[in-house]
Design a protein around this motif. Sequence first.
Motif, PDB file in Angstrom:
ATOM      1  N   ASN A  62       0.842  -1.211   0.000  1.00 19.69           N
ATOM      2  CA  ASN A  62       0.000   0.000   0.000  1.00 19.69           C
ATOM      3  C   ASN A  62       0.871   1.253   0.000  1.00 19.69           C
ATOM      4  O   ASN A  62       0.449   2.315  -0.438  1.00 19.69           O
ATOM      5  CB  ASN A  62      -0.872   0.089   1.263  1.00 19.69           C
ATOM      6  CG  ASN A  62      -1.549  -1.207   1.591  1.00 19.69           C
ATOM      7  OD1 ASN A  62      -1.126  -1.917   2.477  1.00 19.69           O
ATOM      8  ND2 ASN A  62      -2.591  -1.503   0.840  1.00 19.69           N
ATOM      9  N   VAL A  63       2.067   1.107   0.607  1.00 17.21           N
ATOM     10  CA  VAL A  63       2.984   2.235   0.710  1.00 17.21           C
ATOM     11  C   VAL A  63       4.380   1.755   0.311  1.00 17.21           C
ATOM     12  O   VAL A  63       4.769   0.633   0.661  1.00 17.21           O
ATOM     13  CB  VAL A  63       3.050   2.775   2.172  1.00 17.21           C
ATOM     14  CG1 VAL A  63       4.057   3.913   2.299  1.00 17.21           C
ATOM     15  CG2 VAL A  63       1.669   3.229   2.653  1.00 17.21           C
ATOM     16  N   VAL A  64       5.101   2.589  -0.424  1.00 19.61           N
ATOM     17  CA  VAL A  64       6.487   2.261  -0.785  1.00 19.61           C
ATOM     18  C   VAL A  64       7.376   3.396  -0.297  1.00 19.61           C
ATOM     19  O   VAL A  64       7.121   4.568  -0.600  1.00 19.61           O
ATOM     20  CB  VAL A  64       6.623   2.082  -2.313  1.00 19.61           C
ATOM     21  CG1 VAL A  64       8.084   1.874  -2.702  1.00 19.61           C
ATOM     22  CG2 VAL A  64       5.764   0.908  -2.783  1.00 19.61           C
ATOM     23  N   ILE A  65       8.395   3.040   0.479  1.00 21.06           N
ATOM     24  CA  ILE A  65       9.364   4.053   0.916  1.00 21.06           C
ATOM     25  C   ILE A  65      10.642   3.809   0.119  1.00 21.06           C
ATOM     26  O   ILE A  65      11.310   2.785   0.298  1.00 21.06           O
ATOM     27  CB  ILE A  65       9.616   3.985   2.438  1.00 21.06           C
ATOM     28  CG1 ILE A  65       8.281   4.059   3.205  1.00 21.06           C
ATOM     29  CG2 ILE A  65      10.546   5.117   2.872  1.00 21.06           C
ATOM     30  CD1 ILE A  65       8.410   3.919   4.717  1.00 21.06           C
ATOM     31  N   HIS A  66      10.911   4.731  -0.798  1.00 21.47           N
ATOM     32  CA  HIS A  66      11.992   4.527  -1.762  1.00 21.47           C
ATOM     33  C   HIS A  66      13.253   5.269  -1.303  1.00 21.47           C
ATOM     34  O   HIS A  66      13.421   6.460  -1.562  1.00 21.47           O
ATOM     35  CB  HIS A  66      11.511   5.023  -3.133  1.00 21.47           C
ATOM     36  CG  HIS A  66      12.532   4.936  -4.216  1.00 21.47           C
ATOM     37  ND1 HIS A  66      13.486   3.939  -4.286  1.00 21.47           N
ATOM     38  CD2 HIS A  66      12.761   5.732  -5.299  1.00 21.47           C
ATOM     39  CE1 HIS A  66      14.247   4.135  -5.342  1.00 21.47           C
ATOM     40  NE2 HIS A  66      13.837   5.216  -5.969  1.00 21.47           N
ATOM     41  N   THR A  67      14.120   4.511  -0.590  1.00 27.68           N
ATOM     42  CA  THR A  67      15.369   5.112  -0.095  1.00 27.68           C
ATOM     43  C   THR A  67      16.564   4.705  -0.961  1.00 27.68           C
ATOM     44  O   THR A  67      17.629   5.295  -0.852  1.00 27.68           O
ATOM     45  CB  THR A  67      15.678   4.687   1.373  1.00 27.68           C
ATOM     46  OG1 THR A  67      16.256   3.374   1.380  1.00 27.68           O
ATOM     47  CG2 THR A  67      14.457   4.712   2.258  1.00 27.68           C
ATOM     48  N   ALA A  68      16.400   3.664  -1.798  1.00 24.11           N
ATOM     49  CA  ALA A  68      17.545   3.138  -2.567  1.00 24.11           C
ATOM     50  C   ALA A  68      18.078   4.197  -3.522  1.00 24.11           C
ATOM     51  O   ALA A  68      17.306   4.887  -4.193  1.00 24.11           O
ATOM     52  CB  ALA A  68      17.120   1.904  -3.357  1.00 24.11           C
ATOM     53  N   ALA A  69      19.379   4.310  -3.578  1.00 19.64           N
ATOM     54  CA  ALA A  69      19.996   5.280  -4.483  1.00 19.64           C
ATOM     55  C   ALA A  69      21.490   5.009  -4.552  1.00 19.64           C
ATOM     56  O   ALA A  69      22.050   4.327  -3.693  1.00 19.64           O
ATOM     57  CB  ALA A  69      19.778   6.703  -3.956  1.00 19.64           C
ATOM     58  N   GLU A  70      22.128   5.555  -5.587  1.00 16.88           N
ATOM     59  CA  GLU A  70      23.592   5.682  -5.568  1.00 16.88           C
ATOM     60  C   GLU A  70      23.828   6.968  -4.781  1.00 16.88           C
ATOM     61  O   GLU A  70      23.523   8.067  -5.258  1.00 16.88           O
ATOM     62  CB  GLU A  70      24.143   5.778  -6.993  1.00 16.88           C
ATOM     63  CG  GLU A  70      25.640   6.075  -7.053  1.00 16.88           C
ATOM     64  CD  GLU A  70      26.486   5.198  -6.138  1.00 16.88           C
ATOM     65  OE1 GLU A  70      26.778   5.629  -4.995  1.00 16.88           O
ATOM     66  OE2 GLU A  70      26.848   4.083  -6.557  1.00 16.88           O
ATOM     67  N   THR A  71      24.314   6.820  -3.541  1.00 13.67           N
ATOM     68  CA  THR A  71      24.395   7.976  -2.635  1.00 13.67           C
ATOM     69  C   THR A  71      25.803   8.582  -2.563  1.00 13.67           C
ATOM     70  O   THR A  71      25.980   9.602  -1.917  1.00 13.67           O
ATOM     71  CB  THR A  71      23.967   7.573  -1.199  1.00 13.67           C
ATOM     72  OG1 THR A  71      24.816   6.509  -0.760  1.00 13.67           O
ATOM     73  CG2 THR A  71      22.532   7.138  -1.151  1.00 13.67           C
TER      74      THR A  71
END
Length: 298
Positions: A62-71
């Motif tokens: 229902n909810v997606v928390i999108h933290t993935a990244a090339e940081t």
Amino acid sequence: MTLKILITGASGLLGSKIVELNKDRYEIIPTHSTQPFHPNSVKMDIIVGENVLQVFNKFRPNVVIHTAAETNVDRCESYKNEAWKVNVEGTRNIAEACKNANAKLIFISTDYIFNGEKGLYNEEDKPNPINYYGLTKLKGEEIVRAHCEDYIIARPSVLYGWHLKKTNYVTWVINSLKQGKRIDVVEDHYNSPTLADNLAEAVLRTIETDANGTYHIAGSERINRCDFALKIAEAFKLDKTLINSIKMEDLKVWIAKRPKDSSLSVDKAQKELKVGLLNVKEGLVKMKKRENSEKCHL
Ligand SMILES: NC(=O)c1ccc[n+]([C@@H]2O[C@H](COP(=O)([O-])OP(=O)(O)OC[C@H]3O[C@@H](n4cnc5c(N)ncnc54)[C@H](OP(=O)(O)O)[C@@H]3O)[C@@H](O)[C@H]2O)c1
């Protein structure tokens, strides 16, 4: 109905805090692209659209928390194609999947979308990134707004906290000073350091308050890296004399340009989300308290 929350980058600093905070409250689906960090983590490479769809079809969040990244800001500058794939195309895959699944998308952006000429930026200020990392994150924001009706774009600044495997500015300062190493830190680079645990709580508030739109969710204090290092030494009772203050132009190790002052005004988040965003001292005190409970951290 228990909310099903899917987290990208669950093995990262912020992602791991979000999993920890929510695991007893909601049904959590942590995902990773390389090594699983949580026992029930699901493999999902965000660059691979089919992989993303399979995972969404299976778990129907229902909810997606999108933290993935090339940081890594310098790696983004040196390996632009890879940075674009993860931060732009990966975010597009997530946004499209959220749109199809009717899921709320919480996208973690950055203060580096600003050029750093003004400081204490609010949500109405115009982004103008000066490095490739900032550009890719800004493109990610545009994709989220274009695809999703129910979204949050959360912009933090300089994340810190304990993590089993990864270092960050605070753990680097602590480890260096503990080992008696002298460190060069810049006195003319300002941001709003954000305790990852505090950001995780605030992200949860965006779900609970059914908020929508763009929020600066960062620490409540603007500070330069040198004063930040001094406060770290103070909080952890380490030798301040090892801290050497220099100017950004004298630091030769950075590949990408950094905004001089990308600090954020967090007034909107504090008021609307009714969340206490910590200043530097409060954040470090909270981190220090957890020093012994979070074993084997870097
Ligand atoms: N760190 C900061 O100072 C800072 C400041 C402002 C904003 N932010 C933003 O905050 C968010 C979280 O930052 P963080 O420091 O917690 O991140 P982090 O510790 O560097 O973790 C990033 C995660 O992204 C995942 N990832 C990378 N490529 C992937 C791919 N192709 N598919 C799926 N997952 C992939 C990695 O998972 P695997 O290990 O499984 O590959 C990693 O766990 C990021 O969006 C960042 O842009 C960070």
